[in-house]
Motif scaffolding. Structure first.
Motif, short mmCIF file in Angstrom:
data_model
loop_
_atom_site.label_atom_id
_atom_site.label_comp_id
_atom_site.label_asym_id
_atom_site.label_seq_id
_atom_site.Cartn_x
_atom_site.Cartn_y
_atom_site.Cartn_z
N LEU A 46 -0.92 -1.69 -4.41
CA LEU A 46 -1.18 -0.43 -5.02
C LEU A 46 -0.07 0.11 -5.86
N LEU A 47 1.13 -0.26 -5.37
CA LEU A 47 2.30 0.13 -6.12
C LEU A 47 2.30 -0.77 -7.55
N VAL B 31 0.05 -2.41 0.28
CA VAL B 31 0.67 -1.17 -0.27
C VAL B 31 1.56 -1.65 -1.46
N ALA B 32 2.06 -2.71 -1.68
CA ALA B 32 2.69 -3.36 -2.64
C ALA B 32 1.58 -3.56 -3.96
N GLU C 218 -7.73 0.01 -1.74
CA GLU C 218 -7.18 1.08 -1.33
C GLU C 218 -7.73 1.78 -0.24
N ARG D 256 0.02 -1.69 -9.31
CA ARG D 256 -1.16 -1.08 -10.10
C ARG D 256 -0.42 -0.05 -10.86
N GLN D 257 0.42 0.85 -10.07
CA GLN D 257 0.98 1.91 -10.71
C GLN D 257 2.26 1.61 -11.83
N ALA D 258 3.00 0.27 -11.27
CA ALA D 258 3.94 0.25 -11.93
C ALA D 258 3.74 -0.42 -13.39
#
Lengths: 215, 103
Positions: free
Chosen positions: A123-124, A120-121, A78, A126-128
């Motif tokens: 980090l996304l 960025v993918a 991050e 991890r959120q998804a």
């Protein structure tokens, strides 16, 4: 520990600004716009270091499944993405007056943009994914693949014809930079490295507290 | 070449904004987690108090029931008590009132 790192980073940033604007001279060819280098170049070095830490932590996580390694990988990637974003933005701002364009699809800029999008993918991703263990496993694999692109970014200026100049410091042989400019660059690198370490330490702590609170 | 100070200022301002925003986001995240932890701890304490209160109520009921069993007047009325309908508002209907069972 992170508070001490924070104060050290603040002092380092003040010293870096003093070196970059007070001690380092005006560059003969580019003029004062060259002072963007004291931010642009250390930012990408710190991003490389953070991604390297993320790579090692991801490998450790996949081998041992330790949550602490996953938290470190998450925080490092991050923070690395943040520094890489700053590097890309300051590079575009530096490119306009010197190259005449904000952006061009040359090998260095394209490869760095690919790495940025991959993180960025990361980090996304991890959120998804809601399942924490599965998210950590998938993110570790993506983090390793994304970090393996960094040598491609570094050597792209040698392997392809690019508008971006080759490295002045991270290359075989001695530096061609005047010592005072080199000193300003290294002080700024130390300051941004401290800032990066501070951010990673705090983010790791926040992630641990978050897991504890949600458990 | 002109000095282009505006570009220098723009680059340093953007970097300061990016780092400053991230730092503030970390602070906010830490505050939120502390608040969540506080609520979690308070919830645990309240839940513990409620459980203790419920346990005490159950203990009281049991002791009353034991006392009633020892009372001969109450003991003689046990059969009639067993035919008493459910408590008003009980979600389960009486067997006789359930048409699906009758069929």
């Amino acid at each position: 520990m992170s508070t001490a790192l924070g104060w050290l980073a603040a002092a380092g940033l003040a010293a870096g600004l003093g070196m970059g604007f007070g001690v380092a001279p005006r560059e003969v060819t580019q003029g004062n716009v060259q002072r963007i280098m004291y931010l642009h170049v250390p930012a990408v070095w710190v991003a490389y270091l953070a991604f390297a830490a993320g790579l090692v932590a991801s490998i450790v996580y996949l081998a041992r499944r330790r949550p602490a390694a996953d938290r470190l990988a998450h925080a490092a990637c991050e923070v690395g993405t943040l520094f890489l974003g700053v590097n890309i933005a300051t590079g575009a701002i530096w490119g306009k007056p010197t190259w005449g364009t904000w952006w061009t699809w040359d090998a260095r800029l394209t490869s760095v943009a690919v790495v940025f999008v991959m993180f960025v993918a990361y980090l996304l991703l991890r959120q998804a994914i809601e399942d924490r263990e599965r998210a950590a496993r998938y993110a570790a694999v993506l983090g390793i693949v994304a970090a393996l692109n960094i040598p491609l970014v570094h050597f792209s200026v040698y392997w392809w014809r690019t508008l971006h100049q080759p490295p002045s410091l991270l290359k075989p042989g001695s530096s061609t930079m005047p010592p005072v400019i080199l000193a300003a660059l290294l002080v700024n690198f130390a300051a941004l490295a401290l800032l990066g370490a501070y951010f990673i330490a705090r983010r790791t702590r926040v992630l641990a507290a978050e897991e504890e609170a949600l458990a | 070449m002109p000095d282009n100070w505006t570009f220098v200022a723009a680059a340093y301002t953007i970097a300061a904004l990016a780092f400053g925003t991230y730092w503030r986001w970390l602070n906010r995240k830490e505050r939120e987690i502390n608040a969540l932890r506080g609520r979690h701890d308070t919830g645990r304490t309240t839940a513990g108090r409620d459980t203790a209160r419920r346990d005490a109520a159950v203990r009281d009921d049991r002791s009353t029931a034991v006392r009633n069993d020892q009372d001969p007047a109450v003991r003689s009325d046990r059969t009639s008590r067993s035919r008493q309908p459910s408590m008003p508002g009980h979600p389960r209907p009486e067997p006789g009132s359930n048409p699906s069972i009758q069929q």
